[in-house]
Design an enzyme around this catalytic site. Structure first.
Site, PDB file in Angstrom:
ATOM      1  N   LYS A 135       0.887  -1.354  -0.020  1.00  0.00           N
ATOM      2  CA  LYS A 135       0.065  -0.134  -0.019  1.00  0.00           C
ATOM      3  C   LYS A 135       0.607   1.147  -0.227  1.00  0.00           C
ATOM      4  O   LYS A 135       0.690   2.196  -0.553  1.00  0.00           O
ATOM      5  CB  LYS A 135      -1.009  -0.324   1.352  1.00  0.00           C
ATOM      6  CG  LYS A 135      -1.645   1.229   1.332  1.00  0.00           C
ATOM      7  CD  LYS A 135      -3.207   1.300   2.850  1.00  0.00           C
ATOM      8  CE  LYS A 135      -1.909   1.017   4.129  1.00  0.00           C
ATOM      9  NZ  LYS A 135      -1.417   2.203   4.318  1.00  0.00           N
ATOM     10  N   ARG A 194      -9.141   3.759  10.091  1.00  0.00           N
ATOM     11  CA  ARG A 194      -8.511   2.483  10.473  1.00  0.00           C
ATOM     12  C   ARG A 194      -9.894   1.967  11.010  1.00  0.00           C
ATOM     13  O   ARG A 194      -9.455   0.195  11.335  1.00  0.00           O
ATOM     14  CB  ARG A 194      -7.235   2.133  11.344  1.00  0.00           C
ATOM     15  CG  ARG A 194      -6.618   1.382  10.597  1.00  0.00           C
ATOM     16  CD  ARG A 194      -4.824   1.952  11.393  1.00  0.00           C
ATOM     17  NE  ARG A 194      -4.342   1.087  11.205  1.00  0.00           N
ATOM     18  CZ  ARG A 194      -2.807   1.285   9.970  1.00  0.00           C
ATOM     19  NH1 ARG A 194      -2.881   2.458  10.144  1.00  0.00           N
ATOM     20  NH2 ARG A 194      -1.776   0.766  10.616  1.00  0.00           N
ATOM     21  N   ARG A 228      11.063 -11.122   3.896  1.00  0.00           N
ATOM     22  CA  ARG A 228      11.217 -10.406   3.416  1.00  0.00           C
ATOM     23  C   ARG A 228      12.898  -9.978   4.317  1.00  0.00           C
ATOM     24  O   ARG A 228      12.933 -10.707   5.787  1.00  0.00           O
ATOM     25  CB  ARG A 228      10.462  -8.929   3.809  1.00  0.00           C
ATOM     26  CG  ARG A 228      11.023  -7.137   3.568  1.00  0.00           C
ATOM     27  CD  ARG A 228      10.643  -6.529   3.244  1.00  0.00           C
ATOM     28  NE  ARG A 228       9.792  -5.823   4.430  1.00  0.00           N
ATOM     29  CZ  ARG A 228       8.510  -5.176   4.750  1.00  0.00           C
ATOM     30  NH1 ARG A 228       8.107  -4.762   3.843  1.00  0.00           N
ATOM     31  NH2 ARG A 228       7.979  -5.005   5.950  1.00  0.00           N
ATOM     32  N   ARG A 257      14.617  -7.942   9.374  1.00  0.00           N
ATOM     33  CA  ARG A 257      14.234  -6.976   9.864  1.00  0.00           C
ATOM     34  C   ARG A 257      13.474  -7.843  11.568  1.00  0.00           C
ATOM     35  O   ARG A 257      12.079  -8.180  11.044  1.00  0.00           O
ATOM     36  CB  ARG A 257      13.406  -5.726   9.251  1.00  0.00           C
ATOM     37  CG  ARG A 257      13.567  -4.225   9.509  1.00  0.00           C
ATOM     38  CD  ARG A 257      12.505  -3.249   8.243  1.00  0.00           C
ATOM     39  NE  ARG A 257      11.373  -3.585   9.062  1.00  0.00           N
ATOM     40  CZ  ARG A 257      10.806  -3.098   8.131  1.00  0.00           C
ATOM     41  NH1 ARG A 257      10.835  -2.480   7.517  1.00  0.00           N
ATOM     42  NH2 ARG A 257       9.268  -2.517   8.803  1.00  0.00           N
ATOM     43  N   ARG A 312      -1.879  -6.544  13.678  1.00  0.00           N
ATOM     44  CA  ARG A 312      -2.305  -5.419  12.646  1.00  0.00           C
ATOM     45  C   ARG A 312      -3.039  -5.991  11.657  1.00  0.00           C
ATOM     46  O   ARG A 312      -4.337  -5.789  12.062  1.00  0.00           O
ATOM     47  CB  ARG A 312      -1.349  -5.061  12.386  1.00  0.00           C
ATOM     48  CG  ARG A 312       0.083  -3.854  13.243  1.00  0.00           C
ATOM     49  CD  ARG A 312       1.167  -4.094  12.869  1.00  0.00           C
ATOM     50  NE  ARG A 312       1.251  -4.052  11.666  1.00  0.00           N
ATOM     51  CZ  ARG A 312       1.925  -2.119  11.342  1.00  0.00           C
ATOM     52  NH1 ARG A 312       2.066  -1.858  12.558  1.00  0.00           N
ATOM     53  NH2 ARG A 312       1.327  -0.464  10.181  1.00  0.00           N
TER      54      ARG A 312
HETATM   55  P1  AMP Z   1       1.303   2.411  10.475  1.00  0.00           P
HETATM   56  O1  AMP Z   1       2.372   3.721   9.955  1.00  0.00           O
HETATM   57  O2  AMP Z   1       0.016   2.430   9.726  1.00  0.00           O
HETATM   58  O3  AMP Z   1       1.587   0.440  10.365  1.00  0.00           O
HETATM   59  O4  AMP Z   1       0.784   2.948  11.682  1.00  0.00           O
HETATM   60  C1  AMP Z   1       1.745   2.352  12.716  1.00  0.00           C
HETATM   61  C2  AMP Z   1       0.852   2.985  14.501  1.00  0.00           C
HETATM   62  O5  AMP Z   1       0.241   4.382  14.618  1.00  0.00           O
HETATM   63  C3  AMP Z   1      -0.276   2.287  14.231  1.00  0.00           C
HETATM   64  O6  AMP Z   1      -0.023   0.471  14.998  1.00  0.00           O
HETATM   65  C4  AMP Z   1      -1.045   2.513  15.073  1.00  0.00           C
HETATM   66  O7  AMP Z   1      -1.153   2.899  16.001  1.00  0.00           O
HETATM   67  C5  AMP Z   1      -1.235   4.598  14.801  1.00  0.00           C
HETATM   68  N1  AMP Z   1      -1.525   4.633  13.877  1.00  0.00           N
HETATM   69  C6  AMP Z   1      -2.267   4.346  12.703  1.00  0.00           C
HETATM   70  N2  AMP Z   1      -3.354   5.119  11.925  1.00  0.00           N
HETATM   71  C7  AMP Z   1      -3.976   5.022  13.012  1.00  0.00           C
HETATM   72  C8  AMP Z   1      -5.119   5.483  13.070  1.00  0.00           C
HETATM   73  N3  AMP Z   1      -6.001   5.746  12.019  1.00  0.00           N
HETATM   74  N4  AMP Z   1      -5.846   4.789  14.320  1.00  0.00           N
HETATM   75  C9  AMP Z   1      -5.098   5.062  15.001  1.00  0.00           C
HETATM   76  N5  AMP Z   1      -3.792   4.604  15.534  1.00  0.00           N
HETATM   77  C10 AMP Z   1      -3.601   4.845  14.133  1.00  0.00           C
END
Ligand code: AMP
Length: 225
Positions: free
Chosen positions: A14, A89, A128, A168, A180
């Site tokens: 993505k 999300r 990966r 990683r 996640r």
């Molecule tokens: P990402 O880089 O998109 O994987 O986001 C890293 C972390 O940020 C996630 O695991 C969440 O803890 C937090 N996060 C990102 N987007 C959201 C969202 N829309 N709502 C709540 N927490 C978020």
């Protein structure tokens, strides 16, 4: 001018495809995770509050996340459109966004959904391998097209042939990946519920995320208005 959302599970590519869309329309690419990480680095009040949740792999509460994003959409660079990535999300964020857009008289043009099953997404992340010579040399022990090569019975980088391939640490944290993905694939209240919320309202452009990066990009570009 286009206002868009992009969805896809962790491991679906993505982020990479988001950049393609952002460039095509010349709009800001607003990544929730990046905004949080910047706030954590700068030790802002928001960053300090968000950190504990992010470290546990949990969602930051809506009370912090929703206003942060809505404020961002009102900044000047968003007048030419925007691409939201990582938000909404869950279903409640989708509802909050839908209502806020309506109140602000902003129109969502379409949604992009990169479709990939959970098992494949997990293998993509866990398989990966990073090449010490160059981060951009793609190697994945579970993807045939980019499997590391073999030399003297040992895996080596398929691009440069060096034997310094590493995983990683956070890619190997199976519990964190499962958490996640649990949020993403939850059709009742999670991210797929958010996709369905918008499916009832705007066009959803679905792209199969299972081929290689370039094939996915081509398929996506062919479907974009
Ligand atoms: P990402 O880089 O998109 O994987 O986001 C890293 C972390 O940020 C996630 O695991 C969440 O803890 C937090 N996060 C990102 N987007 C959201 C969202 N829309 N709502 C709540 N927490 C978020």
């Amino acid at each position: 001018m286009m206002n868009m959302l992009i969805f896809g599970p962790n491991g679906s590519g993505k982020g990479t495809q988001g950049v393609v869309v952002q460039k095509r329309y010349g709009v800001p690419h607003i990544e929730t995770g990046v905004i949080f990480r910047n706030n954590i680095k700068k030790e802002t009040e928001l960053g300090n509050k968000a950190k504990a949740f992010i470290d546990k792999g949990e969602l930051v509460p809506d009370a912090l996340t929703v206003p942060m994003i809505l404020n961002r959409l009102h900044e000047t660079d968003c007048k030419s459109g925007w691409l939201l990535d990582g938000f909404p999300r869950n279903l409640s964020q989708a509802e909050a966004l839908g209502e806020a857009l309506e109140e602000a008289g902003m129109k969502l043009d379409f949604v992009i959904e990169i479709i990939l099953d959970r098992e494949t997404a997990k293998k993509r992340i866990m398989g990966r391998r990073l090449c010490a010579e160059d981060n951009n040399h793609p190697n994945n022990i579970y993807i045939d097209a980019i499997k590391p090569a073999q030399k003297d019975g040992k895996p080596v980088c398929r691009v440069c042939g060096c034997d310094r391939l590493t995983a990683r640490a956070d890619d190997q944290d199976e519990a964190a990946i499962d958490k996640r993905h649990g949020i993403y694939y939850d059709k009742q209240k999670g991210t797929l519920a958010a996709v369905n919320y918008f499916r009832a309202r705007v066009p959803v452009i679905e792209v199969d995320g299972s081929p290689g990066v370039q094939e996915v990009t081509q398929a996506l570009l062919a479907k974009l208005p």
